[in-house]
Design a protein around this motif. Structure first.
Motif, PDB file in Angstrom:
ATOM      1  N   PRO A  62       0.811  -1.231   0.000  1.00  0.00           N
ATOM      2  CA  PRO A  62       0.000   0.000   0.000  1.00  0.00           C
ATOM      3  C   PRO A  62       0.838   1.271   0.000  1.00  0.00           C
ATOM      4  O   PRO A  62       0.418   2.288  -0.573  1.00  0.00           O
ATOM      5  N   VAL A  65       1.999   1.806  -3.641  1.00  0.00           N
ATOM      6  CA  VAL A  65       0.829   2.184  -4.442  1.00  0.00           C
ATOM      7  C   VAL A  65       0.437   3.631  -4.150  1.00  0.00           C
ATOM      8  O   VAL A  65       0.167   4.417  -5.065  1.00  0.00           O
ATOM      9  N   LEU A  66       0.430   4.000  -2.873  1.00  0.00           N
ATOM     10  CA  LEU A  66       0.075   5.368  -2.484  1.00  0.00           C
ATOM     11  C   LEU A  66       1.074   6.369  -3.062  1.00  0.00           C
ATOM     12  O   LEU A  66       0.687   7.462  -3.517  1.00  0.00           O
ATOM     13  N   GLU A  69       0.172   6.911  -6.659  1.00  0.00           N
ATOM     14  CA  GLU A  69      -1.090   7.641  -6.767  1.00  0.00           C
ATOM     15  C   GLU A  69      -0.893   9.119  -6.467  1.00  0.00           C
ATOM     16  O   GLU A  69      -1.470   9.991  -7.136  1.00  0.00           O
ATOM     17  N   THR A 274      -5.434   3.882  -3.757  1.00  0.00           N
ATOM     18  CA  THR A 274      -4.598   2.954  -2.986  1.00  0.00           C
ATOM     19  C   THR A 274      -5.433   1.845  -2.357  1.00  0.00           C
ATOM     20  O   THR A 274      -5.050   0.669  -2.387  1.00  0.00           O
ATOM     21  N   THR A 278      -4.800  -1.977  -3.416  1.00  0.00           N
ATOM     22  CA  THR A 278      -4.291  -2.841  -2.349  1.00  0.00           C
ATOM     23  C   THR A 278      -5.288  -3.933  -2.009  1.00  0.00           C
ATOM     24  O   THR A 278      -4.905  -5.097  -1.793  1.00  0.00           O
TER      25      THR A 278
END
Length: 428
Positions: A62, A65-66, A69, A274, A278
């Motif tokens: 996560p 991914v964050l 983003e 996210t 996730t």
């Protein structure tokens, strides 16, 4: 062998019916467990779910991914693309070089192929149309460039491979760096040769002065800074991969704040993206772990080892067979699903035949990269087409063919020159 056939038939059938990937994998596990296992496997679902979802290394997913983003929604990714465009657009093939270079830069901090492809498509397609580039090849260069997100560190797929095979994440990261950059250069070399051969039908792009080029370097500094924070903290011993991902998010927030791009909308969209990504990844991993547990309970891995012993093939013939299997499965199975279904079954056998776990991970990741741009299930194909909203997806598929062949060449080079992958590992 019956278990293998039943598993593949049921899995492909569920995927064809558009059943979500995690549900399809869990469905296969339930069916195989019910009909072929003598163990009370269903009582272990809770334990498997808990054990899998509480693995410390998966907490990095996560965070990475964050990070991607935040860069996407804040507009920094767009600035990265235009900065590279200023530097590379003079080359034969112009903007397509920018597509590959921007994908390489963005991959080095986001770790996600889909995020990379989506980001570069959003900012690049209007430029490609403006200057009259071949629509299929231009879109194909973006889709292919996006695949670099799972090879160039930090990569979510390398993290998952390390988790599934108990392989060192720092070693996998450093091992993927040279092949990832080399693959990007091969993509750009093809674009260069193609543009010279076809003599370029696109309009001449705008020329930039050295003053303008040097001015744009400031927009590349955030990527360099984040890459140094993430990778530097790992290899200096200051942080684990999970902690480095968290540091990367903090660094991204600092950059966005001082760039005056941090606002409520950016935070909300980034968190929403996210959570969705996730959640999807974790459901697939949990379902795949349950399936692997079921397959082990019915003795499938032992059966495969016995089958290979009976075939009496050399290690490189086995590698050839595995390569063909991955290429075929990659046509029908999404990349993450392909990883979590096959790797726990295949890698123990391959390693027992003498293959290095780190080298094998990078080799398999390149094959899995191909699955992102090969029809009918190539995810990057649909991401690019859904954003460009013009022409047909067949154009994108045709545009990706040369890049698929280059990936096969890269895999062949790793076999001949394994030190492409392993040289830097010795310094970790």
């Amino acid at each position: 062998m019956t278990v293998i056939i039943v598993s593949l038939v049921v899995l492909l059938g569920l995927l064809v019916l558009s059943v979500p990937v995690a549900s399809s994998i869990a469905g296969v596990a339930i069916i195989v467990g019910f009909f072929f296992s003598d163990y009370p496997i269903f009582g272990s679902i809770g334990e498997i779910t808990w054990t899998t979802s509480t693995e410390y290394i998966l907490l990095s997913i996560p965070f990475f991914v964050l990070l991607g983003e935040l860069l996407l929604h804040s507009g920094i990714a767009k600035k990265i693309y235009f900065a590279l465009n200023v530097w590379l657009s003079w080359l034969p093939g112009g903007l397509m070089h920018s597509n590959i270079a921007a994908s390489t830069f963005f991959s080095s901090i986001s770790g996600s192929s889909v995020a990379t492809a989506a980001t570069i498509t959003t900012v690049a397609m209007p430029q490609g149309e403006k200057y009259g580039y071949n629509a299929g090849l231009f879109a194909g260069s973006i889709a292919a460039g996006g695949t670099l997100g799972i090879l160039i560190p930090p990569s979510l797929n390398l993290i998952i491979y390390g988790f599934l095979t108990n392989t060192s994440i720092p070693e996998l990261f450093i091992a993927g760096l040279v092949p990832g950059v080399l693959l990007a250069l091969l993509f750009m070399f093809f674009i260069f040769l193609h543009s010279i051969y076809t003599k370029g039908v696109e309009k001449e792009v705008e020329k930039y002065s050295w003053k303008e080029k040097l001015s744009e370097l400031k927009n590349l500094l955030p990527v360099v800074f984040l890459f140094m924070v993430i990778m530097g903290s790992i290899y200096s011993g200051l942080a684990t991969p999970t902690e480095s991902a968290a540091l990367g998010v903090i660094g991204t927030l600092i950059i966005i704040y001082f760039s005056k791009m941090l606002n409520k909308e950016v935070i909300i969209k980034s968190v929403e993206g996210t959570l969705k990504t996730t959640g999807m990844i974790m459901l697939i991993i949990v379902a795949a772990n349950f399936l692997n547990f079921v397959l082990m309970s019915v003795g499938l891995i032992d059966e495969i080892e016995y089958l290979i012993e009976d075939l009496n093939v050399s290690k490189y013939m086995l590698l050839f067979i595995v390569t063909i299997v991955f290429i075929i499965l990659g046509l029908f199975i999404e990349t993450l699903s392909l990883m979590v279904i096959t790797i726990p079954v295949i890698t123990p056998v391959m390693i027992s035949m003498g293959f290095d776990s780190v080298w094998l991970g990078i080799y398999l990741i390149i094959l899995i990269e191909m699955a992102l741009i090969t029809p009918p299930v190539g995810l990057n194909l649909y991401v690019v087409q859904s954003i460009r909203k013009k022409g047909t997806i067949v154009e994108v598929m045709k545009g990706c063919i040369p890049f698929v062949l280059i990936m096969l060449l890269m895999a062949f080079l790793l076999i001949i020159f394994p030190q492409i992958t392993l040289y830097l590992v010795q310094f970790v």
